[in-house]
Scaffold this active site. Structure first.
Site, PDB file in Angstrom:
ATOM      1  N   ARG A 284      27.587 -27.537  11.247  1.00 33.50           N
ATOM      2  CA  ARG A 284      27.775 -28.390  12.385  1.00 33.50           C
ATOM      3  C   ARG A 284      29.359 -28.313  12.800  1.00 33.50           C
ATOM      4  O   ARG A 284      29.991 -29.456  13.456  1.00 33.50           O
ATOM      5  CB  ARG A 284      27.255 -29.736  12.130  1.00 33.50           C
TER       6      ARG A 284
ATOM      7  N   ASN B 108      39.715 -19.098  36.827  1.00 33.04           N
ATOM      8  CA  ASN B 108      38.650 -18.125  37.253  1.00 33.04           C
ATOM      9  C   ASN B 108      39.085 -17.375  38.275  1.00 33.04           C
ATOM     10  O   ASN B 108      38.258 -16.680  39.065  1.00 33.04           O
ATOM     11  CB  ASN B 108      37.199 -18.772  37.365  1.00 33.04           C
TER      12      ASN B 108
ATOM     13  N   HIS C 116      36.895  -5.966  31.568  1.00 35.00           N
ATOM     14  CA  HIS C 116      37.125  -7.292  32.242  1.00 35.00           C
ATOM     15  C   HIS C 116      38.208  -7.302  32.813  1.00 35.00           C
ATOM     16  O   HIS C 116      38.411  -7.878  34.129  1.00 35.00           O
ATOM     17  CB  HIS C 116      36.754  -8.199  31.154  1.00 35.00           C
TER      18      HIS C 116
END
Ligand code: GLY
Length: 369
Positions: A123, A246, A267
């Site tokens: 977790r 972005n 990329h």
């Protein structure tokens, strides 16, 4: 040369990005204060391991830190369920506990994959990013975006999980191929274009020296990280301003999808082409002068980068198909395409309602070359 420290102030999740030469050899001493016990697990890839892993392991050993390492294949294909399962199970086998630290030692693929493994195993365990590509140093290692790709698209499964420390050793950039360095530079120039015209001015004059001049390279990495840190501090989970990061990415993701996420188009190369297209679109929509896209293109060309769709080897689908690929991008909001456009260099903003015909015409023209 000194180490620059860029704080990322996020309350209880705050951390530092340390940028400078020789940090891999000092990683043990840098990480030690964060350890509850002298044990770490390192995950890297087959490109980075032969070049740098021995030095990293020696650095941990010099501080009495026991370290084990897993080496995964290099490349985007590793950011998958398969390697996520392998890495997570390996980390559990190393008996990494809740209070321990996992080290992601590689480029964006390793950082995203191992950051996500750290986010979910037990977790949530802490992790340190030691980014080894320019792209990872200026973008993916900072800000806590982690995740993997699925058949449906890139980064569709993931979590925000901030690192505990980022060590950006600018010496490792000497081992990058020119192509990888320039692909990472696509993300560096993005920061000037989106929010710092003065930085873009500086890059226009100095960027050709970045591969040979350490001081200039360190400045460029620091300035990019400072800008990213500021944006992440103001908008950690991308409710608004973080979307500016972005810039160029809606075009880039469609082009990456069309070219198979591989060697045809890296990329960062797609980001650079996407930035040129975003400025061209902005100019066509009357948002900025013709000078802005001309300067963007001239600078990318001067750097020896890919700028036009014609620079991508092989055939591309038509404009309609590329727009359809944009529609599958996760940044679609209510079925509308969202673009980052600009009113000038350093003045990007989020545009929610770009006329689809303008995008189609732009791409048709760009495909004609
Ligand atoms: N790479 C974009 C972001 O971190 O938001």
């Amino acid at each position: 040369m000194t180490v620059d420290v860029v704080p990322v102030a996020l309350g209880a999740r705050s951390y530092e990005v340390r940028i400078g030469p020789g940090l891999i050899d000092r990683a043990g001493a840098e990480v030690l204060p964060f350890l509850k016990r002298r044990k770490v697990a390192v995950v890297t890839d087959e490109t980075v391991a032969p070049l740098h892993l021995d030095r990293l392991m020696a650095s941990f050993a010099s501080q009495g830190i026991s370290a084990t390492a897993l080496t995964l294949p290099a490349g985007e294909g590793t950011k998958s369920w398969t390697y996520f399962a392998q890495a997570t199970e390996w980390l559990l086998e190393q008996k990494i506990e809740r209070r321990d630290i996992v080290v992601a030692f590689g480029g964006g693929v390793i950082g995203d994959l191992i950051g996500f493994a750290a986010a979910v195993m037990r977790r949530g365990v802490r992790f340190v990013q030691i980014p080894t590509s320019l792209l990872a140093q200026v973008d993916s290692s900072v800000g806590g975006k982690t995740g993997i790709n699925t058949a449906q698209g890139k980064n569709l499964v993931g979590a925000f999980h901030q690192p505990t420390l980022v060590l950006a050793d600018i010496d490792v950039l000497n081992t990058l191929t020119t192509r990888d360095f320039l692909a990472g530079y696509g993300e560096v120039v993005k920061y000037g274009l989106l929010g710092d015209a003065g930085f873009f001015d500086w890059l226009e004059v100095n960027a050709t020296d970045l591969s040979s001049d350490q001081a200039k390279r360190q400045f460029a990495v620091r300035r990019a990280v400072e800008m990213k840190a500021g944006i992440v501090e103001r908008d950690e989970t991308e409710e608004g301003e973080r979307a500016l990061l972005n810039l160029g990415h809606t075009f880039c993701h469609a082009l990456e999808k069309a070219t198979g996420y591989g060697d045809r188009l890296l990329h960062g190369e797609g980001v650079a082409i996407g930035c040129a297209l975003a400025f061209e679109l902005s100019q066509r929509l009357g948002l900025c002068s013709q000078e802005a896209p001309s300067r963007v293109r001239a600078h990318l060309r001067a750097m020896g980068m890919r700028v036009d769709l014609a620079d991508i080897p092989g055939d591309l689908p038509g404009a309609e198909a590329l727009v359809a690929l944009m529609g599958q991008d996760k940044k679609v909001v209510d079925g509308k395409l969202r673009f980052i456009l600009a009113r000038g260099i350093g003045e990007a903003f989020v545009a929610e309602d770009v006329p689809p015909e303008a995008v189609l015409t732009l791409l048709r023209d760009a495909l004609r070359g």
